[in-house]
Design a protein around this motif. Structure first.
Motif, PDB file in Angstrom:
ATOM      1  N   LEU A  98       0.825  -1.207   0.000  1.00 56.51           N
ATOM      2  CA  LEU A  98       0.000   0.000   0.000  1.00 56.51           C
ATOM      3  C   LEU A  98       0.865   1.266   0.000  1.00 56.51           C
ATOM      4  O   LEU A  98       1.800   1.380   0.803  1.00 56.51           O
ATOM      5  CB  LEU A  98      -0.876  -0.027   1.252  1.00 56.51           C
ATOM      6  N   LYS A  99       0.559   2.202  -0.911  1.00 56.98           N
ATOM      7  CA  LYS A  99       1.364   3.427  -1.022  1.00 56.98           C
ATOM      8  C   LYS A  99       0.587   4.660  -0.562  1.00 56.98           C
ATOM      9  O   LYS A  99       1.065   5.441   0.242  1.00 56.98           O
ATOM     10  CB  LYS A  99       1.839   3.608  -2.462  1.00 56.98           C
ATOM     11  N   GLN A 100      -0.590   4.849  -1.113  1.00 66.35           N
ATOM     12  CA  GLN A 100      -1.351   6.059  -0.761  1.00 66.35           C
ATOM     13  C   GLN A 100      -2.847   5.771  -0.910  1.00 66.35           C
ATOM     14  O   GLN A 100      -3.238   4.903  -1.694  1.00 66.35           O
ATOM     15  CB  GLN A 100      -0.908   7.232  -1.653  1.00 66.35           C
ATOM     16  N   VAL A 135      -4.368  10.830   2.775  1.00 69.04           N
ATOM     17  CA  VAL A 135      -3.702  10.600   4.059  1.00 69.04           C
ATOM     18  C   VAL A 135      -2.587  11.635   4.191  1.00 69.04           C
ATOM     19  O   VAL A 135      -1.862  11.898   3.226  1.00 69.04           O
ATOM     20  CB  VAL A 135      -3.105   9.168   4.104  1.00 69.04           C
ATOM     21  N   LEU A 136      -2.450  12.239   5.323  1.00 69.19           N
ATOM     22  CA  LEU A 136      -1.454  13.281   5.644  1.00 69.19           C
ATOM     23  C   LEU A 136      -1.796  14.661   5.083  1.00 69.19           C
ATOM     24  O   LEU A 136      -1.040  15.603   5.265  1.00 69.19           O
ATOM     25  CB  LEU A 136      -0.046  12.916   5.162  1.00 69.19           C
ATOM     26  N   PRO A 181      -4.952  16.746   5.518  1.00 69.84           N
ATOM     27  CA  PRO A 181      -6.323  16.975   5.989  1.00 69.84           C
ATOM     28  C   PRO A 181      -6.988  18.177   5.308  1.00 69.84           C
ATOM     29  O   PRO A 181      -6.300  19.050   4.768  1.00 69.84           O
ATOM     30  CB  PRO A 181      -6.136  17.245   7.486  1.00 69.84           C
ATOM     31  N   HIS A 221      -9.582  14.294   8.528  1.00 71.85           N
ATOM     32  CA  HIS A 221      -8.373  13.499   8.273  1.00 71.85           C
ATOM     33  C   HIS A 221      -8.782  12.144   7.712  1.00 71.85           C
ATOM     34  O   HIS A 221      -9.838  11.615   8.055  1.00 71.85           O
ATOM     35  CB  HIS A 221      -7.589  13.269   9.562  1.00 71.85           C
ATOM     36  N   LEU A 222      -7.895  11.597   6.879  1.00 72.95           N
ATOM     37  CA  LEU A 222      -8.123  10.241   6.374  1.00 72.95           C
ATOM     38  C   LEU A 222      -7.139   9.314   7.070  1.00 72.95           C
ATOM     39  O   LEU A 222      -5.925   9.538   7.027  1.00 72.95           O
ATOM     40  CB  LEU A 222      -7.912  10.205   4.847  1.00 72.95           C
ATOM     41  N   ASP A 223      -7.675   8.315   7.720  1.00 75.16           N
ATOM     42  CA  ASP A 223      -6.823   7.344   8.421  1.00 75.16           C
ATOM     43  C   ASP A 223      -6.961   6.004   7.717  1.00 75.16           C
ATOM     44  O   ASP A 223      -8.028   5.674   7.207  1.00 75.16           O
ATOM     45  CB  ASP A 223      -7.274   7.232   9.888  1.00 75.16           C
ATOM     46  N   VAL A 224      -5.880   5.242   7.693  1.00 81.21           N
ATOM     47  CA  VAL A 224      -5.934   3.937   7.049  1.00 81.21           C
ATOM     48  C   VAL A 224      -5.575   2.877   8.080  1.00 81.21           C
ATOM     49  O   VAL A 224      -4.583   2.997   8.796  1.00 81.21           O
ATOM     50  CB  VAL A 224      -5.032   3.901   5.790  1.00 81.21           C
ATOM     51  N   SER A 262       2.557  -5.196   8.901  1.00 79.52           N
ATOM     52  CA  SER A 262       2.432  -6.113   7.771  1.00 79.52           C
ATOM     53  C   SER A 262       2.948  -5.443   6.518  1.00 79.52           C
ATOM     54  O   SER A 262       2.650  -4.303   6.222  1.00 79.52           O
ATOM     55  CB  SER A 262       0.970  -6.483   7.588  1.00 79.52           C
ATOM     56  N   ILE A 300     -11.757  10.911  10.027  1.00 82.70           N
ATOM     57  CA  ILE A 300     -11.769  11.493  11.374  1.00 82.70           C
ATOM     58  C   ILE A 300     -12.164  12.954  11.200  1.00 82.70           C
ATOM     59  O   ILE A 300     -11.419  13.730  10.583  1.00 82.70           O
ATOM     60  CB  ILE A 300     -10.398  11.381  12.055  1.00 82.70           C
ATOM     61  N   PRO A 353       1.052   4.842   3.584  1.00 82.16           N
ATOM     62  CA  PRO A 353       0.505   6.190   3.324  1.00 82.16           C
ATOM     63  C   PRO A 353       0.893   7.217   4.387  1.00 82.16           C
ATOM     64  O   PRO A 353       1.149   8.375   4.066  1.00 82.16           O
ATOM     65  CB  PRO A 353      -1.004   5.965   3.330  1.00 82.16           C
ATOM     66  N   GLN A 354       0.936   6.778   5.639  1.00 84.49           N
ATOM     67  CA  GLN A 354       1.238   7.744   6.709  1.00 84.49           C
ATOM     68  C   GLN A 354       2.731   8.070   6.821  1.00 84.49           C
ATOM     69  O   GLN A 354       3.119   8.908   7.630  1.00 84.49           O
ATOM     70  CB  GLN A 354       0.708   7.220   8.056  1.00 84.49           C
ATOM     71  N   GLN A 394       4.522   8.798   3.922  1.00 83.95           N
ATOM     72  CA  GLN A 394       4.901   9.433   2.655  1.00 83.95           C
ATOM     73  C   GLN A 394       5.141  10.930   2.869  1.00 83.95           C
ATOM     74  O   GLN A 394       4.510  11.764   2.232  1.00 83.95           O
ATOM     75  CB  GLN A 394       3.792   9.239   1.608  1.00 83.95           C
ATOM     76  N   LEU A 398      -1.129  15.558  11.292  1.00 77.59           N
ATOM     77  CA  LEU A 398      -1.544  15.421   9.890  1.00 77.59           C
ATOM     78  C   LEU A 398      -2.012  13.993   9.596  1.00 77.59           C
ATOM     79  O   LEU A 398      -3.003  13.787   8.899  1.00 77.59           O
ATOM     80  CB  LEU A 398      -0.381  15.770   8.950  1.00 77.59           C
ATOM     81  N   GLY A 399      -1.284  13.026  10.133  1.00 79.77           N
ATOM     82  CA  GLY A 399      -1.564  11.638   9.798  1.00 79.77           C
ATOM     83  C   GLY A 399      -2.670  10.992  10.603  1.00 79.77           C
ATOM     84  O   GLY A 399      -3.423  10.167  10.085  1.00 79.77           O
TER      85      GLY A 399
END
Lengths: 257, 250
Positions: A171-173, A193-194, A196, A205-208, A214, A226, B116-117, B119, B181-182
């Motif tokens: 997973l990248k973004q 993500v990062l 907001p 905010h977007l949290d994953v 993993s 959030i 993602p967090q 980057q 931010l994250g």
């Protein structure tokens, strides 16, 4: 009597022992968090008083250090305020003896302490007075917010690594497109993500949520919005940044003078 | 690839330098130290490239970047120091540099794909400054030890701790901003964040010790040693959990 209390509150020795006690208390706290993460995890997304009523009061053996932390931080706040005010008052009377630069060097420690007070206040607001909603991301879902505002999830995108080969599939973004609706306006914005979104006095905010540690989190990750109004976060970060700048300037000056 | 050997080569030179230091051969100590530092620097830079694409995060892996920072601080201090007695203590810093470098050999290597967090450049800025601060604290404790033995009369350990505290504070701001931010929170109720807050408060307390008229610099030295112990216990308890995390290229 009042003078004695005032002097005790402004005593540097009291200050030292309070900070030292907080350091030890936090060190003990890391032990409790490490071995009972499920108890303390909800603290991150709820008001501390709500957490205490729901969880903390039933496990006093695990949560005592948080109560003690608040008590110590409260007394440290009073002590820091009195120390800073006493010193500022004293230096203000002597200000004509120094040039501007020297005077600024002299008052810098007090300004640093006032910044520290602002950080404490910011944390206090963040812990006791936030508005927060945590919502798992589902397409076309509408989230109703106070004052006639709402948020709708229009689309979501998950990006994976393609290079280097060793990372392929990881997973990248992640991003989502949101429709932000207020009684007056409607707008469409992308949330990553990062990155907001600040809107109507709130931050979104977007949290994953991926499996911890993993590498292979390529399978559909769970995304969470959030939405929060945090009156303390900006105060904490800005005051801490000013405190660092002041210290960065002050310590070399102290050596020179 | 050569970079994989650069770290063991650095350790060999650091250990050689330590040996020469024990025999009071300060000039040869410095030469061995300097060669070791160049090999170590080469390793740090090249470790970002070991997957064939540049990733900055592995450059600041604490297991290797901490001894590198300690070595760099040592060289900077040697460059600016004019006092021969201080220089002799600074030369002794090769011993902790060797020890911490050798420890790096036992920790798992490799890289995790930045999620993602992660980057953001804030990750590297946070870890690099945090580790430089830790290096200052550990070397501060080393100097405090010499102060207790009657050396380091200039109380250089105080300067190192003050510098460490400034760097540590900066790293905490950067970390708080990244966390905000994250994850929407400048501070989490997690082991890592509470440990950082504990260390920050501890050193804030140490910096206030100078205002105790009845306490002398020996008391400060003991507190500096206690701070390093606290830091190492926190650090290595976290590092040990790294053994359970599978990494790429490890």
């Amino acid at each position: 009597m009042v003078k004695r209390i005032w002097d005790f509150c402004g005593d540097i020795k009291v200050n030292f022992w309070l900070i030292f006690a907080i350091a030890l208390n936090l060190a003990a706290g890391t032990y409790f968090i490490k071995f009972n993460p499920n108890l303390f995890k909800p603290l991150n997304h709820s008001l501390v008083q709500d957490w205490f009523i729901k969880y903390g009061q039933y496990q006093p053996g695990q949560s005592w250090w948080i109560v003690l932390l608040f008590a110590l931080a409260f007394f440290l706040g009073i002590n820091t305020f009195v120390c800073a005010v006493k010193r500022l008052a004293q230096l203000w009377l002597q200000r004509k003896q120094y040039g501007f630069r020297m005077f600024f060097v002299k008052i810098s420690p007090s300004l640093i302490h006032l910044c520290f007070l602002a950080i404490l206040a910011g944390h206090f607001f963040s812990l006791t007075a936030i508005y927060e909603q945590n919502v798992p991301v589902h397409l076309n879902q509408q989230i109703v917010l106070p004052q006639g505002n709402s948020v709708e999830v229009l689309s979501r995108e998950i990006e994976h690594y393609t290079t280097p080969a060793a990372f392929e599939g990881a997973l990248k973004q992640c991003s989502v497109v949101l429709k932000l609706q207020s009684p007056q306006t409607s707008e469409i914005r992308e949330l990553r993500v990062l990155n907001p979104i600040y809107w109507q006095g709130m931050s979104i905010h977007l949290d994953v949520l991926t499996k911890k540690n993993s590498q292979n989190n390529a399978a559909d990750p769970e995304l969470k919005l959030i939405i929060k109004k945090d009156p303390g976060a900006a105060l904490v970060i800005v005051s801490f940044a000013v405190l660092c700048l002041l210290m960065f300037w002050y310590f070399p000056q102290r050596k020179k003078t | 690839m050569f970079f994989q050997f650069a770290f063991p080569i650095a350790i060999i030179f650091y250990l050689l330098g330590s040996g020469f230091y024990l025999f009071r051969q300060h000039k040869i100590t410095f030469c061995a130290f300097f060669v070791g530092f160049i090999a170590h620097t080469f390793f740090q830079i090249s470790s970002g490239l070991f997957l064939g694409v540049w990733f900055i995060n592995p450059v600041f892996d604490a297991s290797y970047f901490l001894p590198w920072s300690m070595a760099a601080i040592c060289l900077v201090m040697l460059f600016f120091s004019k006092d021969e007695k201080n220089k002799a203590i600074i030369h002794s810093m090769i011993i902790p540099v060797s020890l911490f470098s050798a420890l790096g050999l036992f920790f798992p290597r490799g890289i995790m794909p930045p999620g993602p967090q992660h980057q953001t450049i804030l990750v590297s800025v946070y870890f690099s400054i945090d580790i430089i601060a830790q290096a200052c604290f550990i070397l501060g404790a080393w100097f405090a030890f010499f102060h207790l033995k009657g050396k380091d009369q200039d109380k250089l350990f105080n300067s190192l701790i003050a510098a460490g505290f400034i760097f540590y504070s900066i790293s905490q701001v950067v970390g708080a901003y990244w966390a905000y931010l994250g994850w929407s929170l400048p501070m989490h109720w997690s082991t890592k964040h509470i440990q950082s807050a504990s260390v920050w408060c501890y050193y804030a307390a140490v910096l206030h010790l100078r205002y105790f008229p009845s306490w002398n610099s020996r008391h400060e030295s003991w507190f500096a040693l206690g701070g390093a112990m606290l830091l190492l216990v926190f650090n290595y308890s976290t590092q040990l959990s790294a053994f359970s995390i599978p990494k790429i290229g490890g």
